[in-house]
Design a protein around this motif. Structure first.
Motif, mmCIF file in Angstrom:
data_model
loop_
_atom_site.group_PDB
_atom_site.id
_atom_site.type_symbol
_atom_site.label_atom_id
_atom_site.label_comp_id
_atom_site.label_asym_id
_atom_site.label_seq_id
_atom_site.Cartn_x
_atom_site.Cartn_y
_atom_site.Cartn_z
ATOM 1 N N PHE A 226 -15.463 21.252 -9.335
ATOM 2 C CA PHE A 226 -15.651 22.423 -8.483
ATOM 3 C C PHE A 226 -17.026 22.958 -8.856
ATOM 4 O O PHE A 226 -17.235 23.450 -9.962
ATOM 5 N N ASP B 12 -19.249 24.230 -3.728
ATOM 6 C CA ASP B 12 -17.921 24.847 -3.639
ATOM 7 C C ASP B 12 -17.987 26.373 -3.716
ATOM 8 O O ASP B 12 -17.224 27.056 -3.035
ATOM 9 N N ARG C 289 -18.339 26.082 0.604
ATOM 10 C CA ARG C 289 -16.929 26.362 0.875
ATOM 11 C C ARG C 289 -16.617 27.849 0.734
ATOM 12 O O ARG C 289 -15.896 28.418 1.550
ATOM 13 N N THR D 278 -8.485 27.291 -3.726
ATOM 14 C CA THR D 278 -8.514 26.179 -4.666
ATOM 15 C C THR D 278 -8.119 26.629 -6.068
ATOM 16 O O THR D 278 -8.730 27.548 -6.622
#
Length: 325
Positions: free
Chosen positions: A86, A129, A160, A11
């Motif tokens: 995020f 995240d 994540r 990301t």
């Protein structure tokens, strides 16, 4: 936006985050304050939303900040806008939300599984995240045990990516499973971290930078005559790791270092704060500084740095000379 995006896992994000320690308000470890004093939750909420408006996407908190209060405030502020952010938090400390006391540490896999569920509830979200281990001195053996639990949380969709908040570059490889993506460590113009920056460059991890403003010293808010409140981590009862403040005031030796580099940091129309961030961005393409905030005005000053260039290589060399390193 002048600054290049940074990668955390797969990301890309703007290279500035917002550190949410201060907005947790007071909390303690016994008699030692480890928060930043009283805060206004309504102003904190406005500041988070203003950061989103200005293009900031990365918000870093911890379950222990304010003994859960920072996560609750941040989660409420992001309500309806969660997908714009995020979101990073941390685990490893044990605390009592009612008394706002840290009661211990728990590096066990069982703790990571229970801690993430509690954080998801406080944050009002279904995933984190970036989930970071908050025990900077845990052992490599403990890290290896935690890694499997963290990978299980990735597989379950609870997190994540994961990382480690530590200043010891020897430690992160022990936790580095397939979804390890970042090390959070101290970095600022007065306190470089070359070994850690070498590690993140070698592993292609993100470098999440706490204390990018040296606990506030790299701003014009603090002078030799400043006194810090008793419920502030920088006050008279500061923990032993506090270096930039002593006896409830800015430490003289660190103020002298700040003044030695002021002219370079404030070149190009930058404020002192913006120059400190510009040094970090020039130092490595992996860095994501996370300055703390309490107010909308602080967020606006921090975010305005994104529109200015990093310092030059020559600036960095001159700063090293001035600081004798």
């Amino acid at each position: 936006m002048t600054q290049a995006h940074r990668m955390i896992g797969d990301t890309g994000i703007p290279p500035l985050g917002m550190g949410c320690w201060a907005i947790g308000g007071p909390f303690w470890a016994g008699d030692t304050p480890v928060g930043w004093g009283e805060v206004d939750d309504a102003e904190s909420t406005r500041a988070v939303r203003r950061a989103l408006d200005l293009g900031v996407r990365f918000f870093d908190t911890s379950d222990v900040y304010g003994a859960g209060h920072s996560e609750r405030v941040l989660g409420a502020a992001l309500a309806g806008r969660r997908d714009e952010a995020f979101l990073a938090t941390k685990w490893g400390n044990v605390f009592d939300e009612d008394t706002r006391q840290i009661t211990g540490e728990d590096p066990s896999p069982a703790q990571v599984r229970s801690a993430v569920e509690a954080s998801l509830t406080r944050l009002g979200t279904d995933r984190v995240d970036l989930y970071q281990w908050h025990l900077g001195g845990a052992s490599p053996e403990q890290a290896e045990q935690a890694q499997a639990a963290l990978e299980d949380l990735v597989a379950a969709g609870k997190i994540r990516f994961y990382g480690w908040s530590t200043d010891d570059p020897a430690l992160p490889p022990a936790l580095a499973g397939p979804h390890f993506a970042a090390v959070q460590h101290e970095l600022n113009v007065l306190n470089d971290a070359p070994a850690m920056l070498d590690l993140v460059a070698e592993r292609n991890w993100a470098s999440v930078n706490r204390s990018p403003l040296a606990m506030g010293l790299l701003s014009d808010k603090y002078t030799g005559g400043t006194r810090i409140g008793q419920d502030d981590v920088r006050g008279d009862e500061a923990p032993p790791w506090m270096r930039y403040f002593a006896d409830g005031a800015p430490a003289e030796e660190w103020l002298k270092r700040r003044e030695a580099v002021r002219e370079i940091l404030t070149s190009g129309g930058r404020s002192l704060v913006q120059g400190a961030l510009a040094w970090i961005w020039a130092r490595s393409p992996h860095t994501v500084p996370i300055p703390g905030f309490r107010t909308v005005a602080q967020v606006e000053e921090n975010a305005a740095a994104l529109g200015k260039a990093p310092l030059s290589a020559g600036d960095l060399r001159e700063i090293d000379t001035l600081l004798d390193r």
